[in-house]
Enzyme design. Sequence first.
Site, PDB file in Angstrom:
ATOM      1  N   LYS A   1      -5.633 -35.593 -10.330  1.00  0.00           N
ATOM      2  CA  LYS A   1      -6.379 -35.337 -11.530  1.00  0.00           C
ATOM      3  C   LYS A   1      -5.722 -34.374 -12.573  1.00  0.00           C
ATOM      4  CE  LYS A   1      -9.239 -32.369 -12.004  1.00  0.00           C
ATOM      5  NZ  LYS A   1      -8.677 -31.333 -13.272  1.00  0.00           N
TER       6      LYS A   1
ATOM      7  N   GLN B   1     -16.775 -31.969  -7.828  1.00  0.00           N
ATOM      8  CA  GLN B   1     -16.204 -32.810  -6.824  1.00  0.00           C
ATOM      9  C   GLN B   1     -17.285 -33.146  -5.692  1.00  0.00           C
ATOM     10  OE1 GLN B   1     -13.474 -34.829  -7.627  1.00  0.00           O
ATOM     11  NE2 GLN B   1     -13.726 -35.876  -5.359  1.00  0.00           N
TER      12      GLN B   1
ATOM     13  N   ASP C   1     -18.046 -37.175 -15.627  1.00  0.00           N
ATOM     14  CA  ASP C   1     -18.291 -38.211 -14.501  1.00  0.00           C
ATOM     15  C   ASP C   1     -19.389 -39.151 -14.724  1.00  0.00           C
ATOM     16  OD1 ASP C   1     -16.497 -37.884 -12.266  1.00  0.00           O
ATOM     17  OD2 ASP C   1     -17.699 -36.153 -11.631  1.00  0.00           O
TER      18      ASP C   1
HETATM   19  N1  GUN Z   1     -16.293 -38.212  -5.100  1.00  0.00           N
HETATM   20  C1  GUN Z   1     -15.576 -39.463  -5.059  1.00  0.00           C
HETATM   21  N2  GUN Z   1     -15.561 -40.055  -6.492  1.00  0.00           N
HETATM   22  C2  GUN Z   1     -16.127 -39.201  -7.354  1.00  0.00           C
HETATM   23  C3  GUN Z   1     -15.809 -39.054  -8.715  1.00  0.00           C
HETATM   24  O1  GUN Z   1     -15.554 -39.890  -9.386  1.00  0.00           O
HETATM   25  N3  GUN Z   1     -16.443 -37.759  -9.193  1.00  0.00           N
HETATM   26  C4  GUN Z   1     -16.794 -36.752  -8.544  1.00  0.00           C
HETATM   27  N4  GUN Z   1     -17.171 -35.568  -8.878  1.00  0.00           N
HETATM   28  N5  GUN Z   1     -16.422 -36.763  -7.182  1.00  0.00           N
HETATM   29  C5  GUN Z   1     -16.139 -38.136  -6.702  1.00  0.00           C
END
Ligand code: GUN
Length: 301
Positions: free
Chosen positions: A63, A107, A130
């Site tokens: 990211k 995350q 998200d």
């Molecule tokens: N863990 C796995 N996929 C994601 C996601 O799309 N966002 C976040 N914050 N954590 C994750």
Amino acid sequence: MRLQTLIQFTSMKIIDGKAIAEKIKNEIKAEVAAIIDRDERAPHLAAILVGNDPASETYVASKDRNCKALGITSSLYKLDAKTTEEELLKVIHFINNDPDIDGLIVQQPLPSHINPDKVIEAISPAKDVDGFHPLNVGKMAIGLPTFLPATPMGIVEMIRREGIETEGKHVVVLGRSNIVGTPIATMLSRKGNPGNATVTLCHSKTANLKELCLQADVLIAAIGKPGFVTADMVKPGAVVIDVGIHRISDNSEKGYHIAGDVDFAEVSKIASAITPVPGGVGLMTIAALIMNTMKAFKKEL
Ligand code: GUN
């Protein structure tokens, strides 16, 4: 059936998530360049990572790299695995109140001593790129404009850009997680294009799983089990979307390879289109997250 299978095989398409994601990112790169040309500050995405989960570290690093390549400011708040819930909530409040930060992700998974629901509810819904906050999930469920979760949004964007028809089709989703299965089932069953599908959401307690999968015009595997979907579960000519990402140990130089939830070698022989792993849904997830960051920056919601 054999002739039909042969025809499907010869016209089978591997959906190139990398190429679609690159196209989206190039569109955003041009948009960010125009913003900076106007002497405005760049869009800014913050991520909080608690602990050292290797898959999470990989996702957050990707990211960060992708944002920076497009001119988007990316900041990472890396917190120790022993960080308390209260300390984490303080960091979230700090970011919520920083007018120079547009989007925030925390995350997942979080260490077990932290309640993920409390954390998600603490994120400002206006910065929740998200799309996990209950307010945004509720808006999605009733079809109001909002941040859509990145993985299902990436899948929908991929379906749209590939011109795959979902109206009146039977979509079968394997897995009911809040991050993928449940939101993709909602999004594809609502009115719209892509959308207007008849959706079956399967999970660990579903009876007759194979029979349901065999009815799917579009099969979305988000079950978290490597190679779970085998060729005998797929209708010839179906579209197969693989959301799984698994590190499988092997004797290669790297010591592992990446595989999905689908037995690609066999299923690709009968599907009309299929996403590879890697190179499919994973890259679309990052592209969708960046699209949401742009929405947050533009205060479109
Ligand atoms: N863990 C796995 N996929 C994601 C996601 O799309 N966002 C976040 N914050 N954590 C994750």
